[in-house]
Design an enzyme around this catalytic site. Structure first.
Site, PDB file in Angstrom:
ATOM      1  N   CYS A  58      36.677  -2.431  30.374  1.00 24.88           N
ATOM      2  CA  CYS A  58      35.399  -3.078  30.671  1.00 24.88           C
ATOM      3  C   CYS A  58      34.923  -2.643  32.062  1.00 24.88           C
ATOM      4  CB  CYS A  58      35.564  -4.593  30.619  1.00 24.88           C
ATOM      5  SG  CYS A  58      34.117  -5.496  31.188  1.00 24.88           S
ATOM      6  N   LYS A 116      -9.723   1.632   2.991  1.00 23.43           N
ATOM      7  CA  LYS A 116     -10.039   0.949   1.730  1.00 23.43           C
ATOM      8  C   LYS A 116     -11.410   1.394   1.233  1.00 23.43           C
ATOM      9  CE  LYS A 116      -7.619  -3.328   3.031  1.00 23.43           C
ATOM     10  NZ  LYS A 116      -7.791  -4.652   3.683  1.00 23.43           N
ATOM     11  N   LEU A 123       0.830  -1.199   0.000  1.00 21.65           N
ATOM     12  CA  LEU A 123       0.000   0.000   0.000  1.00 21.65           C
ATOM     13  C   LEU A 123       0.862   1.245   0.000  1.00 21.65           C
ATOM     14  CD1 LEU A 123      -2.780  -0.880   2.596  1.00 21.65           C
ATOM     15  CD2 LEU A 123      -2.794  -1.164   0.123  1.00 21.65           C
ATOM     16  N   CYS A 135      35.853 -12.584  32.256  1.00 21.50           N
ATOM     17  CA  CYS A 135      34.949 -11.467  32.571  1.00 21.50           C
ATOM     18  C   CYS A 135      33.646 -12.018  33.154  1.00 21.50           C
ATOM     19  CB  CYS A 135      34.645 -10.667  31.307  1.00 21.50           C
ATOM     20  SG  CYS A 135      33.486  -9.323  31.590  1.00 21.50           S
ATOM     21  N   GLU A 162      -1.962 -10.686   8.411  1.00 22.77           N
ATOM     22  CA  GLU A 162      -0.678 -10.348   8.996  1.00 22.77           C
ATOM     23  C   GLU A 162      -0.351 -11.339  10.112  1.00 22.77           C
ATOM     24  OE1 GLU A 162       0.125  -7.691   7.255  1.00 22.77           O
ATOM     25  OE2 GLU A 162       1.763  -6.674   8.289  1.00 22.77           O
ATOM     26  N   ARG A 201       4.707 -12.886   1.621  1.00 25.45           N
ATOM     27  CA  ARG A 201       4.451 -11.975   0.513  1.00 25.45           C
ATOM     28  C   ARG A 201       5.600 -12.007  -0.498  1.00 25.45           C
ATOM     29  NH1 ARG A 201       6.025  -7.023  -0.671  1.00 25.45           N
ATOM     30  NH2 ARG A 201       4.705  -5.861  -2.086  1.00 25.45           N
ATOM     31  N   GLU A 254      -9.365   0.232   8.923  1.00 25.50           N
ATOM     32  CA  GLU A 254      -9.003  -0.847   9.860  1.00 25.50           C
ATOM     33  C   GLU A 254      -7.581  -0.629  10.356  1.00 25.50           C
ATOM     34  OE1 GLU A 254      -9.806  -3.895   7.012  1.00 25.50           O
ATOM     35  OE2 GLU A 254      -7.718  -4.092   6.403  1.00 25.50           O
ATOM     36  N   LYS A 296      -3.762  -1.077  11.211  1.00 21.09           N
ATOM     37  CA  LYS A 296      -2.670  -1.685  10.459  1.00 21.09           C
ATOM     38  C   LYS A 296      -1.689  -2.293  11.450  1.00 21.09           C
ATOM     39  CE  LYS A 296       0.614  -0.528   6.827  1.00 21.09           C
ATOM     40  NZ  LYS A 296       1.780  -1.064   7.532  1.00 21.09           N
TER      41      LYS A 296
END
Ligand SMILES: [Zn+2]
Length: 669
Positions: free
Chosen positions: A402, A284, A81, A425, A169, A134, A111, A113
């Site tokens: 460190c 849409k 889109l 360490c 999705e 996809r 709607e 997303k």
């Protein structure tokens, strides 16, 4: 009741409970009762395997890992889109639609997303037969087995519609995303930046069982029936609900773009209440007929658009920059902030990523900084409010030691991360030991995470060499440790001393030295001593060793602490040299000088082990099939490599034949 009938009944019950739990969110039985139904079904299907059908709830997690996903072509392209980032742009979209439809009446559906991974599902005779990503919009990866593990994807539709395609999705809820990252952090793995990345990464896993553990969800927003009985997107959403899908929160029948904008504003406010991340609203045109006439541009449909929410920002004062040492030794700077509300939560820490980021943005302690929380769940510092900077502030200097163990920090050329590479360490000790004991390293059975934690917490082990000096009586006082298991563990540790040199080189955890490089180093240097004295030039002269690996090896052995630990390993009696006699084939090797490819899964060996045997027998193992390949060893469910081998007319061998070849030279018992 006959088994057949009970199986059908159980499946229907489980399907209904899944629907209530995962789609409606209204379970009516306890997890225990549910598990009992599932257990009974599994047991009946075990007795009558001929009755197993692909839509049985037991089939959600099954199937073997796949090597590569086959490519499928989408029935119609999955277009992306067009995006808009402002209300004005959305009004422009509305004007274009209005002009195109020439004064005709129309409606919008708005709607939410969801920030996830777009998926296509194909149902034949109401049963899920294919699921794909996809991809590039035209071709995607077929990942049906992985998608079956998602409980909100029905394996069988709840209403009869025969054939259809559903798109939607796949996503992770914020809760599951945080759980996965917590677990990854414990294992010292790289964290996912946001739920979308985590979902995409999960779907690419090749073992459906691992995908199942990720607990993905699915929202459906598009339906194409082979026999068209629906005329609008609104009807499609209603039908999707009846078929057993969750659909995104939406508003149907919007008569104007202002109505759509109301919906957008409402959710921009409320987005924090949702259990998942949304990044905007999809708008849409409702009627399929009008959608068809509006058509598409080269890339996007003209009848739909995504309205993206702005990232949330806040400003606050940066009090300090703390350094976090991860379990892999990577040092991450973290901003310590005056607590501030941002997008629904209180933030007091934010990542600063790395030294370069701090320098580039010139972030200083005491600055007022701008925080942002966008698609990423983790808030980040995006900039400094210069006007508020105190005149006596000074640029931040990144420490060179460190913060946990005081060892010098290293930064490799071309890398942004700064690391502590001290074997001892404390921040990295657990992970170092786990790696040392892992299957492809010293393979110490029974040295699991919980025990490693206890050994470190109790101060029994300060580096992995200490493992070899443990006695059973040291272990017995530990939690859940019986005398027998203590003895077993000590035996396993002692037995691991026999591990060959290449496994030891891998186990000691030199950065960039994986199993393959370890094998090369063992082959070239033939002893730990020679390897530890190797110069940069010597290392770089080896074909498989690049400058990064070479530098890493030299640096590892230059560290005094590291040399001390290696010395302790020698005193414990580990194999510091290649032992040739342990591997003498009894006859001419069938793999000498041959290029071999492995495909599919073998039952007796892991791919690594099989490869190692072939290499030791003088063969070369490559990952792709070409005309130069001499032999392809084909395991269970081989991928496209097998097909290619057949096309090229290459010699192939089954696992049995492979084992037979090994037996002939006395390598396999
Ligand atoms: Zn350190």
């Amino acid at each position: 009741m006959k088994a057949e009938e009970r199986i059908i009944q159980l499946r229907e019950m489980i399907r209904e409970h899944d629907y209530r739990y995962y789609v409606l969110g209204e379970p009516i039985i306890s997890d225990y009762e549910y598990d009992q139904l599932m257990k009974e079904l599994i047991e009946l299907e075990r007795q009558r395997p001929e009755l197993i059908t692909p839509d049985s709830p037991t089939q959600r997690v099954g199937g073997e890992p796949t090597e590569e996903f086959p490519t499928v072509t989408h029935p119609t392209p999955m277009l992306s889109l067009d995006n808009t980032y402002s209300e004005d742009e959305l009004r422009d979209f509305d004007r274009r639609v209005r002009t195109f439809l020439g004064g005709e009446e129309f409606r919008y559906v708005a709607e939410l997303k969801i920030d996830g991974v777009a998926i296509s599902l194909i149902y034949r005779d109401n049963i899920l037969v294919q699921g794909a990503t996809r991809g590039d919009g035209f071709h995607g990866d077929e990942i049906t087995q992985n998608l079956r593990t998602i409980r909100s994807i029905p394996l069988r539709l709840k209403e009869e519609v025969t054939d259809c395609e559903v798109r939607g999705e796949a996503y992770l809820t914020i809760k599951e995303f945080e759980r996965i990252n917590r677990e990854r952090e414990q294992r010292g793995e790289k964290l996912f930046a946001n739920p979308r990345n985590a979902a995409a990464g999960s779907l690419k896993l090749q073992d459906p069982r691992l995908v199942s553990e990720r607990r993905l969800s699915f929202l459906a927003y598009w339906l194409n029936l082979s026999a068209g009985v629906i005329k609008t997107h609104g009807e499609a959403l209603d039908l999707l609900s009846r078929l057993g899908f969750v659909v995104p929160p939406h508003r149907k029948g919007c008569q104007s773009i202002e109505e759509v904008l109301d919906f957008c504003r409402e959710w921009e406010e409320k987005r924090e209440e949702l259990p998942y991340e949304i990044d905007g609203v999809v708008v849409k045109v409702d009627s399929f007929d009008q959608q068809g006439r509006l058509g598409t541009t080269a890339k996007n449909p003209r009848w739909a658009i995504a309205y993206k929410f702005a990232a949330s920002q806040a400003t606050t004062v940066l009090r300090d920059i703390a350094l976090q040492v991860g379990r892999t030794g990577a040092v991450t700077p973290v901003a310590v902030l005056d607590p501030v509300r941002l997008a629904g939560s209180t933030i007091s820490r934010a990542t600063l990523h790395n030294e370069d980021e701090i320098r580039r943005k010139d972030i200083r302690i005491g600055d007022t900084v701008i925080l942002e929380k966008g698609g990423d769940v983790i808030p980040k510092v995006v900039g400094v409010v210069r006007e508020k900077r105190s005149p006596d502030s000074v640029p931040y200097v990144f420490p060179d030691r460190c913060p946990v163990c005081g060892s010098p920090l290293h930064r490799e050329a071309g890398e942004v991360a700064v690391r502590c590479e001290n074997l001892r360490c404390p921040a990295q000790l657990r992970r170092r030991i786990q790696h040392f004991a892992s299957r492809r390293a010293m393979d110490i059975e029974g040295l699991g995470e919980a025990i490693v934690d206890q050994l470190v917490d109790e101060g029994l082990v300060k580096d992995y060499a200490d493992l070899y000096y443990l006695k059973a009586e040291d272990l017995i006082p530990l939690e859940r440790m019986a005398e027998k298991s203590a003895t077993n563990l000590i035996t396993a540790i002692q037995n691991s001393k026999k591990a060959p040199l290449d496994r030891l080189i891998f186990a000691i955890g030199i950065r960039h030295v994986g199993t393959n490089v370890a094998r090369v180093l063992a082959r070239e240097f033939r002893s730990m001593d020679r390897l530890s004295r190797a110069s940069l030039e010597e290392l770089e002269s080896i074909e498989e060793i690049g400058p990064t690996i070479a530098a890493s090896v030299v640096r590892f052995f230059a560290e005094e602490e590291n040399r001390r630990v290696i010395e302790k390993l020698r005193r414990a009696g580990l194999r510091f040299a290649l032992e040739e006699e342990e591997f003498k084939p009894a006859g001419p090797s069938p793999f000498e000088g041959k290029t071999v490819v492995l495909t599919g899964s073998l039952s007796r060996y892991t791919r690594d082990e099989a490869g190692e045997l072939i290499r030791r027998l003088g063969g070369k193992v490559t990952s792709s099939v070409s005309k130069k390949t001499d032999l392809v060893i084909v395991g269970e469910s081989p991928g496209s490599k097998y097909e290619k081998a057949l096309q090229l007319g290459l010699a192939t061998a089954t696992e049995e034949e492979f084992i037979k070849m090994l037996r002939e030279v006395g390598v396999e018992a």
